[in-house]
Design an enzyme around this catalytic site. Structure first.
Site, PDB file in Angstrom:
ATOM      1  N   ARG A  60      -2.558   0.339  -9.539  1.00  0.00           N
ATOM      2  CA  ARG A  60      -1.450  -0.475 -10.017  1.00  0.00           C
ATOM      3  C   ARG A  60      -1.933  -1.886 -10.353  1.00  0.00           C
ATOM      4  O   ARG A  60      -3.013  -2.299  -9.922  1.00  0.00           O
ATOM      5  CB  ARG A  60      -0.372  -0.561  -8.929  1.00  0.00           C
ATOM      6  CG  ARG A  60       0.172   0.833  -8.552  1.00  0.00           C
ATOM      7  CD  ARG A  60       0.113   1.039  -7.032  1.00  0.00           C
ATOM      8  NE  ARG A  60       0.408   2.431  -6.672  1.00  0.00           N
ATOM      9  CZ  ARG A  60       1.637   2.943  -6.670  1.00  0.00           C
ATOM     10  NH1 ARG A  60       2.659   2.194  -6.993  1.00  0.00           N
ATOM     11  NH2 ARG A  60       1.826   4.199  -6.342  1.00  0.00           N
ATOM     12  N   ASP A 110       9.069   5.036   7.900  1.00  0.00           N
ATOM     13  CA  ASP A 110       8.703   6.248   8.638  1.00  0.00           C
ATOM     14  C   ASP A 110       7.752   7.140   7.849  1.00  0.00           C
ATOM     15  O   ASP A 110       7.364   8.216   8.319  1.00  0.00           O
ATOM     16  CB  ASP A 110       9.950   7.043   9.026  1.00  0.00           C
ATOM     17  CG  ASP A 110      10.832   7.416   7.828  1.00  0.00           C
ATOM     18  OD1 ASP A 110      10.354   7.302   6.675  1.00  0.00           O
ATOM     19  OD2 ASP A 110      11.991   7.820   8.033  1.00  0.00           O
ATOM     20  N   GLY A 111       7.393   6.718   6.628  1.00  0.00           N
ATOM     21  CA  GLY A 111       6.453   7.509   5.839  1.00  0.00           C
ATOM     22  C   GLY A 111       7.050   8.747   5.203  1.00  0.00           C
ATOM     23  O   GLY A 111       6.323   9.572   4.651  1.00  0.00           O
ATOM     24  N   ARG A 164       2.632  14.761  -6.270  1.00  0.00           N
ATOM     25  CA  ARG A 164       2.541  14.011  -7.521  1.00  0.00           C
ATOM     26  C   ARG A 164       1.125  14.105  -8.087  1.00  0.00           C
ATOM     27  O   ARG A 164       0.142  14.186  -7.349  1.00  0.00           O
ATOM     28  CB  ARG A 164       2.909  12.541  -7.298  1.00  0.00           C
ATOM     29  CG  ARG A 164       4.259  12.356  -6.639  1.00  0.00           C
ATOM     30  CD  ARG A 164       4.801  10.958  -6.839  1.00  0.00           C
ATOM     31  NE  ARG A 164       3.981   9.903  -6.250  1.00  0.00           N
ATOM     32  CZ  ARG A 164       4.263   8.604  -6.365  1.00  0.00           C
ATOM     33  NH1 ARG A 164       5.331   8.217  -7.047  1.00  0.00           N
ATOM     34  NH2 ARG A 164       3.482   7.693  -5.804  1.00  0.00           N
ATOM     35  N   GLY A 212       0.826  -1.205   0.000  1.00  0.00           N
ATOM     36  CA  GLY A 212       0.000   0.000   0.000  1.00  0.00           C
ATOM     37  C   GLY A 212       0.857   1.249   0.000  1.00  0.00           C
ATOM     38  O   GLY A 212       2.097   1.183  -0.013  1.00  0.00           O
ATOM     39  N   ASP A 216       3.507  -3.830  -8.188  1.00  0.00           N
ATOM     40  CA  ASP A 216       2.958  -2.656  -7.492  1.00  0.00           C
ATOM     41  C   ASP A 216       3.571  -1.364  -8.004  1.00  0.00           C
ATOM     42  O   ASP A 216       3.162  -0.274  -7.576  1.00  0.00           O
ATOM     43  CB  ASP A 216       3.164  -2.775  -5.976  1.00  0.00           C
ATOM     44  CG  ASP A 216       4.603  -3.050  -5.591  1.00  0.00           C
ATOM     45  OD1 ASP A 216       5.079  -4.149  -5.893  1.00  0.00           O
ATOM     46  OD2 ASP A 216       5.243  -2.165  -4.988  1.00  0.00           O
ATOM     47  N   ASN A 217       4.521  -1.464  -8.933  1.00  0.00           N
ATOM     48  CA  ASN A 217       5.091  -0.277  -9.577  1.00  0.00           C
ATOM     49  C   ASN A 217       4.675  -0.175 -11.044  1.00  0.00           C
ATOM     50  O   ASN A 217       5.279   0.572 -11.811  1.00  0.00           O
ATOM     51  CB  ASN A 217       6.619  -0.296  -9.498  1.00  0.00           C
ATOM     52  CG  ASN A 217       7.150  -0.311  -8.086  1.00  0.00           C
ATOM     53  OD1 ASN A 217       7.946  -1.157  -7.724  1.00  0.00           O
ATOM     54  ND2 ASN A 217       6.679   0.614  -7.258  1.00  0.00           N
ATOM     55  N   ARG A 241       4.147   5.860   2.107  1.00  0.00           N
ATOM     56  CA  ARG A 241       4.609   7.229   2.360  1.00  0.00           C
ATOM     57  C   ARG A 241       3.957   8.224   1.415  1.00  0.00           C
ATOM     58  O   ARG A 241       4.477   9.321   1.212  1.00  0.00           O
ATOM     59  CB  ARG A 241       6.128   7.296   2.260  1.00  0.00           C
ATOM     60  CG  ARG A 241       6.709   6.803   0.942  1.00  0.00           C
ATOM     61  CD  ARG A 241       8.201   7.013   0.890  1.00  0.00           C
ATOM     62  NE  ARG A 241       8.791   6.447  -0.311  1.00  0.00           N
ATOM     63  CZ  ARG A 241      10.053   6.672  -0.685  1.00  0.00           C
ATOM     64  NH1 ARG A 241      10.817   7.470   0.021  1.00  0.00           N
ATOM     65  NH2 ARG A 241      10.531   6.113  -1.783  1.00  0.00           N
TER      66      ARG A 241
END
Length: 476
Positions: A177, A119-120, A170, A89, A246-247, A92
């Site tokens: 995805r 740490d996001g 972005r 998921g 996932d990319n 970040r």
């Protein structure tokens, strides 16, 4: 319009709640604007003056919340280096809403339910790389996610060393995805899977909306645009480096810029990700890996569509990819269409470039000026004979093509500049000392890669030997 006049919608939140997690951004400490993309702002109908305001910095930092914004992170799974991970998921990245079919996301905005042990946060170096490369790909006419703005901060983030946190805003027509479909298929959540597929069709493939066989048509369209994207990557010498499912964008976009690289000396087996010890995501493997990923998507869609029909569609992938690749390469060589012998001419050129350790971008740009004098071309390689042999064949192929027309076509197809990693590292090194002038310079080059830019001539040559073929990490 002004920021406070923007109208956000949240169409993704109409999907079942299992598809996302509502989470608010966690702002960075002492944020400041590094760069704003006026072209993307125009697409979103944001006044240029707004980009220099304190409100815009707060907007990118997740502090300034627009009306109707309901921030969330998306859930998905994925095959990472060939191994299935059932729950991933946005670890970040936090979505803040949609403006006229464009989905906005803050990358580096803090922890989410999917952060796992992270740490996001995003650090300055990786954010600069994503910001600049998004613009570079857009201006090379390669489908890509975009960036509205980039902020830095005094926020400490621990990686291999202490670094400063940054956030990139972005922008994309879709953040779905291949792995998003894999998540619901693996969980046996077929109603949610169907809802997701209908959402994707409505968002990016509305011409199939309501059709009885829409899921088969969806897969076929994704197969075609993915094949085209791979051909475009290969034609410009772009190595993504981490083509996990996932990319992979369901909308056929270049997504998730990490340890990517434009080729320095041409190498079929170039590896830009030092995590990729087996070379799964090497440059030459990209078209086949995309096909592998499409097969994973096909299996995820199998509860909704006939596997037999999707198999027939996927069987066309190789032919579609190679047709696109030859189309783009013939444009780069100034050829009028593809005739018998052209595929061999292209393949042999690439083999010759690898044999002679020739810079890919420099060679094709130099060839764009070619009128028979071989001196400039021969100077790009270590040995002359193999290049002379190839140029003899090229001369024969172009003898009936108008030179002026050929050169115009080639100069519009072969960039003088691509953002190589040593150039990006120079921008990062300066930025970490508080100097963002190189970021601005590279952004200018990214926006106009086919222009001469005499003031940036030092970046038009081959990559300096000490910087060639460096591998980077996924946190890059």
């Amino acid at each position: 319009m002004k920021l406070n006049e923007l109208q956000l919608t949240n169409p993704y939140l109409k999907l079942p709640s299992e598809c996302y997690d509502r989470v608010a951004p966690t702002p960075l400490v002492d944020p400041f604007l590094i760069h704003a993309n006026t072209d993307v702002a125009k697409v979103l109908d944001i006044d240029e003056e707004e980009l220099q305001t304190e409100a815009f910095v707060k907007f990118l930092n997740g502090e300034y919340t627009l009306e109707e914004s309901e921030p969330f992170a998306m859930c998905y799974a994925g095959h990472q280096f060939g191994y299935f991970v059932p729950r991933l998921g946005d670890g970040r990245a936090i979505n803040i809403g949609t403006i006229d079919k464009y989905n906005l996301q803050l990358k580096g905005a803090g922890m989410t339910e999917y952060s796992r042990n992270g740490d996001g946060r995003a650090v300055l170096r990786s954010s600069i790389r994503e910001y600049l490369m998004s613009e570079a790909m857009q201006c090379l006419s390669i489908p890509t996610t975009l960036c509205l703005g980039l902020i830095g901060s005094e926020h400490d983030v621990r990686r291999e060393k202490m670094e400063k946190g940054a956030i990139v805003c972005r922008v994309s027509s879709s953040w779905v995805r291949f792995g998003t479909f894999e998540y619901y298929a693996h969980q046996g959540m077929f109603k949610e899977l169907e809802a997701l597929a209908d959402y994707v069709i409505e968002e990016n493939f509305p011409h199939h909306s309501g059709k009885e066989n829409r899921y088969t048509l969806l897969f076929n369209d994704v197969m075609i645009i993915t094949a085209r994207l791979m051909a475009q990557w290969m034609s410009v010498g772009f190595n993504h480096g981490v083509m996990n499912t996932d990319n992979m964008s369901i909308a056929g976009l270049t997504i998730d810029y990490g340890p990517y690289a434009f080729l320095d000396d041409f190498r079929h087996e170039n590896i830009c990700n030092h995590t990729d010890v087996d070379g799964r995501y090497s440059f030459a493997n990209q078209p086949e890996i995309a096909k592998w990923n499409l097969r994973s998507l096909m299996m995820a869609l199998s509860p909704l569509s006939s596997t037999e029909k999707m198999e027939k569609n996927l069987a066309m992938y190789d032919k579609i990819y190679i047709r696109y690749f030859h189309y783009y390469m013939c444009k780069k060589l100034g050829l009028e269409g593809t005739v018998e012998g052209d595929p061999e001419l292209i393949d042999d050129m690439l083999d010759m470039l690898e044999q002679l350790h020739v810079d890919y971008t420099l060679f094709l740009r130099t060839l764009s000026h070619y009128e028979g004098d071989r001196k400039a071309l021969l100077s790009t390689g270590l040995y002359h004979e193999p290049m002379n042999v190839w140029l003899d064949r090229y001369d024969e192929r172009i003898k009936n093509i108008d030179t002026t027309v050929r050169k115009e076509q080639m100069l519009s197809a072969n960039p003088k500049y691509v953002l190589k990693n040593y150039m990006l590292q120079e921008a990062i090194d300066a930025a970490e000392k508080g100097d963002f002038s190189v970021v601005y310079d590279l952004f200018k080059i990214a926006q106009n890669p086919f222009d001469e830019h005499p003031e940036f001539e030092r970046w038009a040559g081959a990559t300096p030997q000490e910087f060639k073929n460096k591998k980077l990490s996924c946190s890059s």
